[in-house]
Write an enzyme that holds these catalytic residues in place. Structure first.
Site, mmCIF file in Angstrom:
data_model
loop_
_atom_site.group_PDB
_atom_site.id
_atom_site.type_symbol
_atom_site.label_atom_id
_atom_site.label_comp_id
_atom_site.label_asym_id
_atom_site.label_seq_id
_atom_site.Cartn_x
_atom_site.Cartn_y
_atom_site.Cartn_z
ATOM 1 N N THR A 194 0.855 -1.087 0.045
ATOM 2 C CA THR A 194 0.138 0.003 0.004
ATOM 3 C C THR A 194 0.845 1.441 -0.023
ATOM 4 O O THR A 194 0.678 2.261 -0.604
ATOM 5 C CB THR A 194 -0.858 -0.003 1.205
ATOM 6 O OG1 THR A 194 -1.834 -1.233 1.296
ATOM 7 C CG2 THR A 194 -1.974 1.163 1.106
ATOM 8 N N GLU A 195 2.101 1.048 0.738
ATOM 9 C CA GLU A 195 2.844 2.252 0.706
ATOM 10 C C GLU A 195 3.682 2.770 -0.267
ATOM 11 O O GLU A 195 3.675 3.862 -0.949
ATOM 12 C CB GLU A 195 3.727 2.201 2.046
ATOM 13 C CG GLU A 195 3.329 2.155 3.384
ATOM 14 C CD GLU A 195 2.800 3.619 3.929
ATOM 15 O OE1 GLU A 195 3.375 4.612 2.938
ATOM 16 O OE2 GLU A 195 2.178 3.880 4.844
ATOM 17 N N SER A 196 4.505 1.683 -1.040
ATOM 18 C CA SER A 196 5.178 1.741 -2.150
ATOM 19 C C SER A 196 5.100 0.789 -3.399
ATOM 20 O O SER A 196 5.733 0.922 -4.393
ATOM 21 C CB SER A 196 6.557 1.982 -1.622
ATOM 22 O OG SER A 196 7.153 0.437 -1.304
ATOM 23 N N TYR A 281 -7.018 3.744 3.646
ATOM 24 C CA TYR A 281 -5.572 3.100 3.736
ATOM 25 C C TYR A 281 -6.034 2.081 4.724
ATOM 26 O O TYR A 281 -5.472 0.823 4.492
ATOM 27 C CB TYR A 281 -4.569 4.311 4.397
ATOM 28 C CG TYR A 281 -3.328 3.588 4.794
ATOM 29 C CD1 TYR A 281 -2.183 3.375 3.905
ATOM 30 C CD2 TYR A 281 -3.043 3.135 6.023
ATOM 31 C CE1 TYR A 281 -1.027 2.873 4.136
ATOM 32 C CE2 TYR A 281 -1.776 2.510 6.428
ATOM 33 C CZ TYR A 281 -0.860 2.654 5.578
ATOM 34 O OH TYR A 281 0.535 2.017 5.792
#
Length: 315
Positions: A194-196, A281
């Site tokens: 999800t972040e990168s 998120y």
């Protein structure tokens, strides 16, 4: 060689030990160990005494020589954060003294000691070959500490096989490192994707960097020197996630909301903040992880006062 080893073993340095829960200290030392060496007597008395007992047993100083018992004591002290114990146990593996010789284990232990600021570890590290991150069994979380291991039977290998080749190395790092921080691999992967999307070079408009998208403040907080180094970055992110899980007592939604928006925002709103980005998120993480709770170690940090207030109000 014996003279060099003696000289290296004499160049010892300690850092204050921090008991931060039942995690593999390889992960802890590399991710959150403090830099710089301080005097040996700055160690807590019980830990310093433990290392001294191990030294005496290893060399037969005032007691019958017992290298095997010395290795056990060094390992216990290493788990508690002693750079000296990491360094000394590394030499025991490098020389096959009290334990079966294993240069890979020695390399990991010297790397741990080096990350903690041990002044002799760098030279020792150069003598035992490539660092792979493998660790002796005594540094693995004990059975009682690994409740999370049985909680999630998700097939990480099947997931890995489904990925394009350029992502597999990073995913393997995450699935290997996550248990060392007492974190289930699927949750760690949910954060990273999800972040990168597993990109070590990713940079956000808010200056979040690397695989786990660490902002400079978080990187500094968990002693990550290079946020674009994937191993450092992943360990820093896992250290933060472990902290958040303890702070919110295993509540995954609050922990990952804190990862996205900061624990200050979660505490202020006494729950997932009303930010569209953070709410999306959290939903995405929970859809991937598929559980609302996660084992946590209460010794890492005291519970959030806001969480305690929510519980007191019956919410």
């Amino acid at each position: 060689m014996a003279t060099l080893i003696s000289g290296l073993r004499g160049a010892l340095a300690f850092l204050p030990a921090r008991r931060v829960g039942p995690v593999l200290l390889a992960g802890f030392a590399l991710a959150v160990g403090s830099a710089g060496a301080v005097a040996p007597n700055s160690l807590p008395g019980d830990l310093h005494e433990l290392v001294e007992q191990a030294v005496a047993l290893e060399h037969g100083e005032g007691v019958p020589r017992d290298p095997s018992r010395a290795a056990d004591l060094y390992c216990e002290a290493a788990r508690a954060g002693s750079a000296e114990a990491m360094y000394s146990l590394g030499w025991m593996y490098a020389n096959g003294r009290g334990v079966a010789r294993d240069d890979a284990y020695a390399a990991t232990l010297f790397e741990m000691a080096l990350a903690k600021g041990h002044v002799g570890a760098e030279k020792a590290r150069s003598m035992v070959g490539e660092y792979t991150g493998v660790v002796p069994d005594c540094l693995l979380p004990r059975a009682a500490d690994r409740g999370f291991a049985a909680r999630d039977s998700w097939d990480t290998r099947k997931y890995l096989a489904s990925l394009p080749e350029h992502k597999k190395k990073v995913v393997e790092m995450i699935t290997t490192l996550a248990p060392r921080f007492s974190i289930e691999p699927r949750l760690a992967l949910a954060i990273a994707t999800t972040e990168s999307n597993f990109d070590p070079g990713a940079t956000s408009p808010k200056n979040a960097m690397g695989v786990m998208q660490l902002i400079p403040e978080t990187a500094s907080r968990f002693n990550v020197k290079d946020s674009y180094d994937p191993v450092q970055n992943i360990k820093g992110g896992l250290a933060y996630l472990r902290w958040l899980l303890a702070y919110y007592q295993g509540n995954v939604a609050l922990a990952v909301a804190g990862y996205n928006a900061g624990e200050g925002a979660v505490d202020r709103y006494r729950g997932v903040p009303p930010y569209k980005e953070t709410q999306n998120y959290v939903r995405r993480i929970l859809a991937f992880f598929q559980r609302n709770d996660h084992p946590f170690d209460a010794r890492v940090v005291a519970a959030s006062p806001a969480l305690q207030a929510l519980k007191a109000a019956g919410q």
